[in-house]
Design an enzyme around this catalytic site. Structure first.
Site, PDB file in Angstrom:
ATOM      1  N   LYS A  42       0.864  -1.185   0.000  1.00 31.66           N
ATOM      2  CA  LYS A  42       0.000   0.000   0.000  1.00 31.66           C
ATOM      3  C   LYS A  42       0.897   1.230   0.000  1.00 31.66           C
ATOM      4  O   LYS A  42       1.832   1.338   0.790  1.00 31.66           O
ATOM      5  CB  LYS A  42      -0.895   0.019   1.237  1.00 31.66           C
ATOM      6  N   TRP A  70      -9.625   0.401   0.042  1.00 29.50           N
ATOM      7  CA  TRP A  70     -10.788   1.046   0.672  1.00 29.50           C
ATOM      8  C   TRP A  70     -10.388   2.128   1.672  1.00 29.50           C
ATOM      9  O   TRP A  70     -11.069   2.344   2.677  1.00 29.50           O
ATOM     10  CB  TRP A  70     -11.681  -0.008   1.343  1.00 29.50           C
ATOM     11  N   HIS A  71      -9.320   2.848   1.387  1.00 23.79           N
ATOM     12  CA  HIS A  71      -8.854   3.906   2.285  1.00 23.79           C
ATOM     13  C   HIS A  71      -8.988   5.288   1.647  1.00 23.79           C
ATOM     14  O   HIS A  71      -8.156   6.162   1.863  1.00 23.79           O
ATOM     15  CB  HIS A  71      -7.390   3.657   2.690  1.00 23.79           C
ATOM     16  N   TYR A  72     -10.021   5.480   0.862  1.00 24.45           N
ATOM     17  CA  TYR A  72     -10.195   6.772   0.201  1.00 24.45           C
ATOM     18  C   TYR A  72     -10.562   7.847   1.219  1.00 24.45           C
ATOM     19  O   TYR A  72     -11.156   7.580   2.258  1.00 24.45           O
ATOM     20  CB  TYR A  72     -11.238   6.683  -0.919  1.00 24.45           C
ATOM     21  N   HIS A  73     -10.180   9.073   0.893  1.00 25.93           N
ATOM     22  CA  HIS A  73     -10.354  10.190   1.835  1.00 25.93           C
ATOM     23  C   HIS A  73     -10.313  11.500   1.052  1.00 25.93           C
ATOM     24  O   HIS A  73     -10.072  11.521  -0.154  1.00 25.93           O
ATOM     25  CB  HIS A  73      -9.246  10.162   2.891  1.00 25.93           C
TER      26      HIS A  73
END
Length: 576
Positions: free
Chosen positions: A412, A512-515
């Site tokens: 990541k 799934w770590h969108y911000h």
């Protein structure tokens, strides 16, 4: 005699309560008397705080505020309790493969072509994710301007309910030791802290494989002061506007699942507010639907402009994930993320494994990298069409079980540096907005990915990991296996063996770590108050410039608690 009887009675009560607690898990609904379906709501109601979104930040925030104020939580999804597809580690991925239009996960595809998911359930993303729990780095806390002592207290408050030490079995242990052998040093053991080197992190799955989510933090709530409405879809925030004064949020318009409209207003008082906690997609979307956003874009959708705020929806990022699949000659345990290598160059190395998830449920169906949940590293992003996914699922179903005996080691990219934007596609609050993440647009992200893949190669080649790989299979063959065989359906780049840059671009997936979308000093101030609007805050991951730590959920939960405490301090110090 009576004293003896009383002593035995209380011992029995204690024993029964202990047994009951042991039997109860996230699969069984706790006794939250304040959980209600939105159809039970009156047409008009009044609260001190209205929290839009009962997710990873919204639940701890509302639980905290309820101790000195009345709180309404509006959650567009249902409760996670009683749904084993959410609560059991062995069922990870099932919600994200569910095509039901009201499933706990709502799929969306970014304009980059990467398939993703957003939560639609009380507890938010903590109900869907791979469970890894780790704090943000100390530098992140410092740059955010947070109070270190309160941050640590808030993390501890969360951890008492949802965080556990994972069991370390053979495959995850081999990855851990391989990272150390590969030079990702020092070895820091089990810790929630973010420290360079290799560590075992926390998990929100307990020793029985039961998931504990942000919704569980509602056990801290003062039940007489909180109302959590499920299946409540917010259409817009209601504003008062008076001449040249700043618009003031004073209520919310929402519908229940039967389509009936309700209005909730904040009570008079100096500290009462509306708080957006709807996530990186939901919060900027609701702001725009309410008339706060880029004026030209709002007018194009026939939305009355309350405040021209061009930064709403900007700065969207999603941490790119790339993986290498390693078939194993030995059976491996089922595991999600437990070990992480925190490198000095800005890549995080993690791993997941397992042949099947119990009984006849195969990892190919619902695993972390299954096309059924949208993860398809075998095709470049723009080629991940519904038809390609269906063909991939069909081909995977024909493969022997031995093909799925193994695991993935993933990379990541920290940050990331690359950013994009979000726009409305319609005025329907249930529809997904359009979002672009621009993966690897900045060369720094691509460089980190390449270095991460090179570190994965060292782990695979390590002595510690040797028993879990076929010795006659080269690293290049593993890269080609991951990038093309056996389910690549469309023409692919042929230079995988010579270009890790192309491998990163072709095999990028989401973790799934969108911000972003409502960032601090662009859309909100350092107290998370919306700039140019009174009585409105945004408290969730949409305010972040970078994803905190290796995995953000711990920090998002912490932020809900942290800001709840700060807001109660403000409340107690203000004159009535």
């Amino acid at each position: 005699m009576s004293n003896s009887y009383g002593f035995c009675w209380w011992r029995l009560v204690f024993a029964l309560s202990f047994v009951f607690y042991g039997l109860c898990s996230s699969e069984t609904a706790p006794n939250f008397s304040f959980l209600r379906n939105a159809t039970t709501a009156p047409p008009i109601s009044y609260y001190d705080y209205i929290v839009i979104g009962g997710g990873t930040s919204g639940c701890p925030l509302a639980a905290t505020l309820s101790h000195n104020a009345t709180v309404l939580v509006l959650e567009r999804g249902g409760a996670p309790y009683g749904n084993p597809n959410i609560t059991r580690l062995s069922s990870f991925g099932r919600p994200m493969s569910d095509p039901d239009p009201v499933s706990p996960a709502q799929r969306f595809v970014s304009e980059d072509g990467v398939i993703n998911a957003r939560a639609r359930v009380l507890g938010g993303g903590s109900c869907l994710n791979a469970g890894f729990y780790t704090r943000a780095e100390s530098q992140y806390v410092q740059e955010a301007g947070w109070e270190p002592n309160l941050v640590n207290q808030s993390y501890a408050w969360v951890e008492r309910v949802v965080a556990f030490e994972p069991p370390m079995k053979a495959w995850q242990s081999a990855v851990r030791d391989g990272l150390v052998e590969a030079g990702v040093l020092p070895y820091n053991g089990f810790t929630y802290e973010h420290i360079n080197g290799t560590k075992i992190g926390g998990t929100i799955f307990d020793e029985n494989g039961n998931r504990h989510t942000a919704a569980d933090l509602l056990e801290y709530a003062r039940s007489s002061h909180i109302n959590v409405l499920l299946h409540a879809t917010v259409h817009k925030i209601l504003f008062k506007t008076k001449g040249s004064e700043s618009p003031e949020a004073h209520g919310v318009l929402f519908t229940d699942e039967a389509g009936y409209r309700h209005r909730a207003y904040i009570n008079p008082g100096p500290n009462n507010e509306v708080i957006l906690a709807a996530g990186a997609l939901g919060s900027p979307q609701i702001l725009m639907l309410s008339g706060v956003g880029p004026a030209a874009h709002l007018k194009a959708h026939n939305i009355t402009v309350v405040l021209n705020q061009p930064n709403v929806g900007q700065g969207m990022s999603d941490n790119p994930m790339n993986a290498v699949y390693i078939p194993s000659p030995l059976p491996v345990e089922v595991s999600l993320i437990q070990v992480v290598g925190i490198t000095k160059f800005g890549s995080y190395i993690e791993a997941a494994s397992g042949e099947n998830f119990g009984g006849d449920v195969k990892a190919r169906d619902f695993g972390m990298f299954s096309p059924k949940i949208g993860q398809l590293s075998t095709l470049p992003p723009k080629q991940r069409t519904p038809e390609a996914l269906a063909k991939a699922i069909d081909l995977m179903s024909q493969l022997p079980d031995i093909a799925f005996q193994g695991g993935f080691i993933i990379e990541k990219t920290m940050g990331p540096v690359s950013t994009g934007h979000l726009e409305l596609q319609s005025k329907n609050p249930s529809a997904n907005p359009s979002v672009t993440f621009n993966y690897f647009q900045d060369p720094a992200d691509l460089k980190r990915c390449v270095q991460g893949i090179q570190t994965i190669e060292k782990v695979i080649n390590s002595h510690a990991f040797s028993k879990f790989r076929y010795q006659d299979t080269s690293i290049q063959a593993l890269l080609n296996l991951t990038a093309s065989a056996p389910v690549n359906l469309l023409p692919h780049h042929s230079n995988v063996t010579t270009s890790l840059e192309q491998y990163c671009r072709d095999t990028v997936m989401t973790i799934w770590h969108y911000h972003g979308g409502c960032q601090v000093k662009r859309v909100v101030d350092t107290d998370y108050k919306v700039l140019g609007i009174d009585r409105l805050r945004v408290i969730d991951g949409s305010t972040f410039y970078y994803s905190p730590g290796t995995n953000p959920q711990a920090t998002v939960m912490m932020l809900g608690r942290y800001m709840g405490v700060k807001m109660l301090r403000e409340r107690s110090s203000s004159p009535n």
